[in-house]
Design an enzyme around this catalytic site. Sequence first.
Site, PDB file in Angstrom:
ATOM      1  CG  ASN A   1      28.757 -63.192 -25.520  1.00  0.00           C
ATOM      2  OD1 ASN A   1      28.454 -62.025 -25.796  1.00  0.00           O
ATOM      3  ND2 ASN A   1      28.127 -63.894 -24.604  1.00  0.00           N
TER       4      ASN A   1
ATOM      5  NE  ARG B   1      24.311 -63.559 -26.262  1.00  0.00           N
ATOM      6  CZ  ARG B   1      24.147 -62.989 -25.090  1.00  0.00           C
ATOM      7  NH1 ARG B   1      25.188 -62.525 -24.433  1.00  0.00           N
ATOM      8  NH2 ARG B   1      22.956 -62.851 -24.566  1.00  0.00           N
TER       9      ARG B   1
ATOM     10  CG  HIS C   1      17.800 -66.265 -22.247  1.00  0.00           C
ATOM     11  ND1 HIS C   1      17.016 -66.107 -21.122  1.00  0.00           N
ATOM     12  CD2 HIS C   1      19.002 -65.757 -21.925  1.00  0.00           C
ATOM     13  CE1 HIS C   1      17.714 -65.530 -20.174  1.00  0.00           C
ATOM     14  NE2 HIS C   1      18.929 -65.284 -20.634  1.00  0.00           N
TER      15      HIS C   1
ATOM     16  N   GLY D   1      19.921 -64.161 -15.656  1.00  0.00           N
ATOM     17  CA  GLY D   1      18.744 -63.755 -16.431  1.00  0.00           C
ATOM     18  C   GLY D   1      17.897 -65.003 -16.588  1.00  0.00           C
TER      19      GLY D   1
ATOM     20  NE  ARG E   1      18.468 -58.918 -16.302  1.00  0.00           N
ATOM     21  CZ  ARG E   1      18.762 -59.734 -17.314  1.00  0.00           C
ATOM     22  NH1 ARG E   1      17.881 -59.958 -18.269  1.00  0.00           N
ATOM     23  NH2 ARG E   1      19.925 -60.318 -17.375  1.00  0.00           N
TER      24      ARG E   1
ATOM     25  NE  ARG F   1      26.017 -70.804  -6.396  1.00  0.00           N
ATOM     26  CZ  ARG F   1      26.923 -70.694  -7.345  1.00  0.00           C
ATOM     27  NH1 ARG F   1      27.758 -71.670  -7.567  1.00  0.00           N
ATOM     28  NH2 ARG F   1      27.001 -69.615  -8.079  1.00  0.00           N
TER      29      ARG F   1
ATOM     30  N   GLY G   1      22.261 -71.775 -15.114  1.00  0.00           N
ATOM     31  CA  GLY G   1      22.817 -71.946 -13.764  1.00  0.00           C
ATOM     32  C   GLY G   1      21.856 -72.533 -12.747  1.00  0.00           C
TER      33      GLY G   1
ATOM     34  CG  ASN H   1      24.308 -76.135 -11.554  1.00  0.00           C
ATOM     35  OD1 ASN H   1      24.870 -77.196 -11.731  1.00  0.00           O
ATOM     36  ND2 ASN H   1      24.528 -75.066 -12.288  1.00  0.00           N
TER      37      ASN H   1
ATOM     38  CD  GLU I   1      23.110 -68.989 -24.245  1.00  0.00           C
ATOM     39  OE1 GLU I   1      23.770 -69.250 -23.215  1.00  0.00           O
ATOM     40  OE2 GLU I   1      22.387 -67.986 -24.344  1.00  0.00           O
TER      41      GLU I   1
HETATM   42  P1  ADP Z   1      24.361 -66.052 -16.533  1.00  0.00           P
HETATM   43  O1  ADP Z   1      23.016 -65.503 -16.935  1.00  0.00           O
HETATM   44  O2  ADP Z   1      25.234 -65.056 -15.854  1.00  0.00           O
HETATM   45  O3  ADP Z   1      25.053 -66.872 -17.608  1.00  0.00           O
HETATM   46  P2  ADP Z   1      24.147 -68.590 -15.190  1.00  0.00           P
HETATM   47  O4  ADP Z   1      23.364 -69.360 -16.171  1.00  0.00           O
HETATM   48  O5  ADP Z   1      25.588 -68.933 -15.017  1.00  0.00           O
HETATM   49  O6  ADP Z   1      23.974 -67.031 -15.371  1.00  0.00           O
HETATM   50  O7  ADP Z   1      23.417 -68.729 -13.777  1.00  0.00           O
HETATM   51  C1  ADP Z   1      23.928 -68.094 -12.676  1.00  0.00           C
HETATM   52  C2  ADP Z   1      23.097 -68.455 -11.485  1.00  0.00           C
HETATM   53  O8  ADP Z   1      23.011 -69.873 -11.339  1.00  0.00           O
HETATM   54  C3  ADP Z   1      23.746 -67.988 -10.193  1.00  0.00           C
HETATM   55  O9  ADP Z   1      23.397 -66.702  -9.902  1.00  0.00           O
HETATM   56  C4  ADP Z   1      23.191 -68.970  -9.196  1.00  0.00           C
HETATM   57  O10 ADP Z   1      22.017 -68.397  -8.648  1.00  0.00           O
HETATM   58  C5  ADP Z   1      22.802 -70.177  -9.989  1.00  0.00           C
HETATM   59  N1  ADP Z   1      23.563 -71.374  -9.620  1.00  0.00           N
HETATM   60  C6  ADP Z   1      24.751 -71.797 -10.080  1.00  0.00           C
HETATM   61  N2  ADP Z   1      25.127 -72.947  -9.461  1.00  0.00           N
HETATM   62  C7  ADP Z   1      24.143 -73.249  -8.591  1.00  0.00           C
HETATM   63  C8  ADP Z   1      23.919 -74.298  -7.664  1.00  0.00           C
HETATM   64  N3  ADP Z   1      24.788 -75.278  -7.492  1.00  0.00           N
HETATM   65  N4  ADP Z   1      22.776 -74.281  -6.946  1.00  0.00           N
HETATM   66  C9  ADP Z   1      21.895 -73.287  -7.102  1.00  0.00           C
HETATM   67  N5  ADP Z   1      22.033 -72.269  -7.946  1.00  0.00           N
HETATM   68  C10 ADP Z   1      23.141 -72.237  -8.688  1.00  0.00           C
END
Ligand code: ADP
Length: 392
Positions: free
Chosen positions: A7, A88, A177, A207, A236, A280, A326, A330, A379
């Site tokens: 990527n 990618r 995505h 995103g 965004r 978070r 993310g 989570n 991905e």
């Molecule tokens: P990217 O688009 O950069 O790949 P990710 O899929 O890694 O993003 O998601 C990033 C977001 O996930 C972070 O900005 C955060 O808001 C959220 N995140 C990650 N871990 C947690 C958690 N334990 N609880 C809540 N939100 C989380």
Amino acid sequence: MKVMSINAGSSTLKFSLFNMDDESVIASGNFERIGMEGSFYTIKYRGEKVEQDVTLENHLDAINILLERLVSLSIISSLDEIKAIGHRIVNGGSLYQESVLITDKVIEDLILLKDYAPLHNPAHVLGIKACKEALPEVPMVAVFDTAFHQTMDPVNYLYPVPYSWYQEYGVRKYGAHGTSHRYIAKTISDILGKKDLKIISCHLGSGASVCAIKDGKCVDTSMGFTPLAGVMMGTRSGDIDPSIIPFVMEKEGKNASEIIDDLNHHSGLLGVSRTSNDMRDIVAGMNEGNENCTLAAKKFDRTVVNYIASYYVLLGGCDVLCFTAGIGENSLETRMRIVELLRPLGFELDIEANNCRGELKKISKGKKKPLIYVVPTNEELMIARDTKRLVR
Ligand code: ADP
């Protein structure tokens, strides 16, 4: 068979090396700050992590160092072990409905498509050219984020604007995505042993996008001409009234690209909370009674729920609602708030099952439909799977 997925961003290059016999990850890592001061790389393998500052003038430097390190760290014994590379690609426009073997024509197309992804496509071309130079005999495959969305009907991908904008300039919804949503649909279909499913997939990361999937095919998705559209995201805005743009341009004496920059980088969770783009921090702020954090979280939920509800109607119901990326994987709190808002449509969370992070799990009550799942996205694996299939 060992396959590398790459990527390449404008100043970064991420890789994963897979053993595709069992789909295990042999090594993964990042090269960062390419072409800038302070460049470095990280390689993870067999539980070890190597991090080193290096001069990376361009993507070819990154690829050459990566290949040298894979051998010198004994991750592989020779470069001949790498049988294929998958790249990618953020935007394949309307030209690419699926992943393809990379030829000179594909590279030319990516250069032509740069207007649709100005930050990404030129960087992908740099990554492809660097790999081609370093490993000229190794076949390469392009895997497009937009390809999965090419099954959308014109009713869903057209904007209600002058038709000539679409005909002459390709103004339409392309989505993003797609590789993640395709992975989610395939995983759920494999788990349930069924292909004829109505799935609503929520990729909620920095995103974010929601995708309506029927029988494994995309019917509609929330991102648009660019990844700025759709639900609210980390920084965004998602969908807004376009008249806001000239209005604020005049108020703040900014030009259009400065406002687009505000919409891309200073909006979303960050814009509304005035605190952070990280869910978070938003949840923590909400728990402490911070009004802007509470508003940001509620607005985020609202925009996601609006798309889910609209796709419920579009699909004529929903068998499975999925959360990934993310936040989706989570943030138990976010999932809980979103599903609570969806109660009128019959969605119900198993609060105990929802107490999980980053694992594949059903989180809805008993056998009650619609089912709700957390599915960690992958991905890189999807890219490696397509690469293996096409190279064979
Ligand atoms: P990217 O688009 O950069 O790949 P990710 O899929 O890694 O993003 O998601 C990033 C977001 O996930 C972070 O900005 C955060 O808001 C959220 N995140 C990650 N871990 C947690 C958690 N334990 N609880 C809540 N939100 C989380």
